[in-house]
Design a protein around this motif. Structure first.
Motif, PDB file in Angstrom:
ATOM      1  N   ASN A  63      -9.771  -1.618  -2.865  1.00  0.00           N
ATOM      2  CA  ASN A  63      -8.986  -0.727  -3.536  1.00  0.00           C
ATOM      3  C   ASN A  63      -9.346   0.706  -2.062  1.00  0.00           C
ATOM      4  O   ASN A  63      -9.333   1.708  -2.357  1.00  0.00           O
ATOM      5  N   VAL A  64      -9.752   0.088  -1.015  1.00  0.00           N
ATOM      6  CA  VAL A  64      -9.933   1.041   0.047  1.00  0.00           C
ATOM      7  C   VAL A  64      -7.993   0.009   1.228  1.00  0.00           C
ATOM      8  O   VAL A  64      -8.316  -0.933   1.241  1.00  0.00           O
ATOM      9  N   PHE A  65      -7.365   1.228   0.937  1.00  0.00           N
ATOM     10  CA  PHE A  65      -5.982   0.658   1.468  1.00  0.00           C
ATOM     11  C   PHE A  65      -5.918   1.421   3.189  1.00  0.00           C
ATOM     12  O   PHE A  65      -6.082   3.013   2.703  1.00  0.00           O
ATOM     13  N   THR A  66      -5.786   0.618   4.338  1.00  0.00           N
ATOM     14  CA  THR A  66      -5.732   1.437   5.260  1.00  0.00           C
ATOM     15  C   THR A  66      -4.641   1.109   6.023  1.00  0.00           C
ATOM     16  O   THR A  66      -3.645  -0.008   5.420  1.00  0.00           O
ATOM     17  N   LEU A  67      -3.643   2.637   6.181  1.00  0.00           N
ATOM     18  CA  LEU A  67      -2.290   2.256   7.021  1.00  0.00           C
ATOM     19  C   LEU A  67      -2.241   2.796   8.615  1.00  0.00           C
ATOM     20  O   LEU A  67      -2.567   3.999   8.389  1.00  0.00           O
ATOM     21  N   SER A  68      -1.346   2.278   8.939  1.00  0.00           N
ATOM     22  CA  SER A  68      -1.589   2.888  10.459  1.00  0.00           C
ATOM     23  C   SER A  68       0.445   3.269  11.100  1.00  0.00           C
ATOM     24  O   SER A  68       0.860   1.849  11.049  1.00  0.00           O
ATOM     25  N   VAL A 171       5.289   0.724   0.382  1.00  0.00           N
ATOM     26  CA  VAL A 171       5.341   1.409   2.212  1.00  0.00           C
ATOM     27  C   VAL A 171       5.166  -0.559   2.936  1.00  0.00           C
ATOM     28  O   VAL A 171       4.324  -1.077   2.202  1.00  0.00           O
ATOM     29  N   LEU A 172       5.673  -0.822   3.708  1.00  0.00           N
ATOM     30  CA  LEU A 172       5.857  -2.442   3.907  1.00  0.00           C
ATOM     31  C   LEU A 172       5.064  -2.571   5.344  1.00  0.00           C
ATOM     32  O   LEU A 172       5.446  -1.177   6.227  1.00  0.00           O
ATOM     33  N   ALA A 173       4.219  -2.695   5.677  1.00  0.00           N
ATOM     34  CA  ALA A 173       3.133  -3.261   6.347  1.00  0.00           C
ATOM     35  C   ALA A 173       3.021  -4.310   7.330  1.00  0.00           C
ATOM     36  O   ALA A 173       2.436  -5.444   6.179  1.00  0.00           O
ATOM     37  N   ILE A 196       0.284  -2.492  10.323  1.00  0.00           N
ATOM     38  CA  ILE A 196       1.001  -1.112  10.804  1.00  0.00           C
ATOM     39  C   ILE A 196       2.480  -0.964   9.928  1.00  0.00           C
ATOM     40  O   ILE A 196       2.972  -1.958   9.558  1.00  0.00           O
ATOM     41  N   VAL A 197       2.424  -0.166   9.554  1.00  0.00           N
ATOM     42  CA  VAL A 197       3.740   0.700   8.226  1.00  0.00           C
ATOM     43  C   VAL A 197       5.124   0.599   9.613  1.00  0.00           C
ATOM     44  O   VAL A 197       4.747   0.729  10.579  1.00  0.00           O
TER      45      VAL A 197
END
Length: 248
Positions: A63-68, A171-173, A196-197
């Protein structure tokens, strides 16, 4: 008479505490959302991009979510980042206003919408993940895919817990992409970006359950693997919980 009174009082006490325990807010698993503001035109960003990828892989089942989020204020220097959007620059500025900062920078990472630091700082990244993993959430999200085409993704969601005074965003990545940079500070380098968002939309109304459809922008290719995230936050932009769906 006294014995009867004591029995009655004991029963009342038992009922009271049983009822109180039923009112206790259910706790859900902790969630950590790391939002990295970056740019292919920034020479300091590749190390932060690499760290974000490492963390995302290491904690992908925890449950660690990364977004760029690729910002556009480096585009003037000679290389236009293909993933950069003014919307993401505006998003970073909104965070800066929340934190009462006079400037924005890259690479910068925001943790659960609550604090920021330099995105290439490995020690701080791991320390913050460890700290926020100790904080259980009072809300949880479940997602289930309904439809996935070349033009859109449709899914349903269920939010477990109070949704009072909350906002939800989808969010779509793109899970991963490499780019050959020809100009700017990273000229002649091949950069790898992850999570990558490419689109982010807020729901008009937050409900306990429902369906949502997000359009797939033209920058997405047929070879790209996509992820959809749903993030719940309060009115101060603090992230309460999140969940994601991966599409292979």
């Amino acid at each position: 008479m006294k014995r009867k009174y004591l029995i009655t009082l004991s029963l009342f006490t038992l009922i009271f505490f049983t009822s109180f325990s039923n009112w206790t807010v259910k706790k859900h698993d902790s969630v950590v959302v790391l939002e990295l503001f970056t740019s292919q035109g920034c020479s300091s960003c590749p190390s932060a991009d690499a760290l974000l990828e490492k963390v995302g892989d290491e904690f992908k089942t925890k449950n660690v979510f990364t977004l760029s989020y690729h910002v556009d204020y480096w585009d003037y220097i000679g290389w236009k980042d293909p993933f950069s959007q003014k919307q993401f620059t505006d998003k970073q500025r909104a965070y800066a206003r929340k934190f009462r900062d006079n400037q924005i920078y890259t690479p910068a990472v925001i943790v659960n919408g609550k604090e920021h630091f330099v995105g290439s700082n490995r020690a701080k990244m791991y320390a913050k993940i460890k700290a926020y993993k100790k904080e259980l959430s009072t809300v949880g999200i479940s997602l289930c895919a309904i439809e996935n085409t070349a033009k859109k993704i449709k899914f349903n969601y269920t939010i477990n817990g109070s949704i009072s005074n909350t906002k939800a965003r989808v969010v779509l990545a793109i899970q991963e992409r490499t780019t050959k940079v020809k100009r700017g500070e990273n000229a002649r380098r091949t950069l790898k970006n992850s999570h990558i968002v490419v689109a982010e939309k807020y729901l008009t109304n937050v409900e306990a359950s429902g369906n949502y459809t997000i359009d797939i922008p033209k920058i997405v290719t047929k070879n790209d693997k996509l992820s959809v995230y749903m993030i719940l936050e309060n009115t101060q932009k603090d992230i309460l919980t999140a969940q994601k769906l991966d599409f292979l």
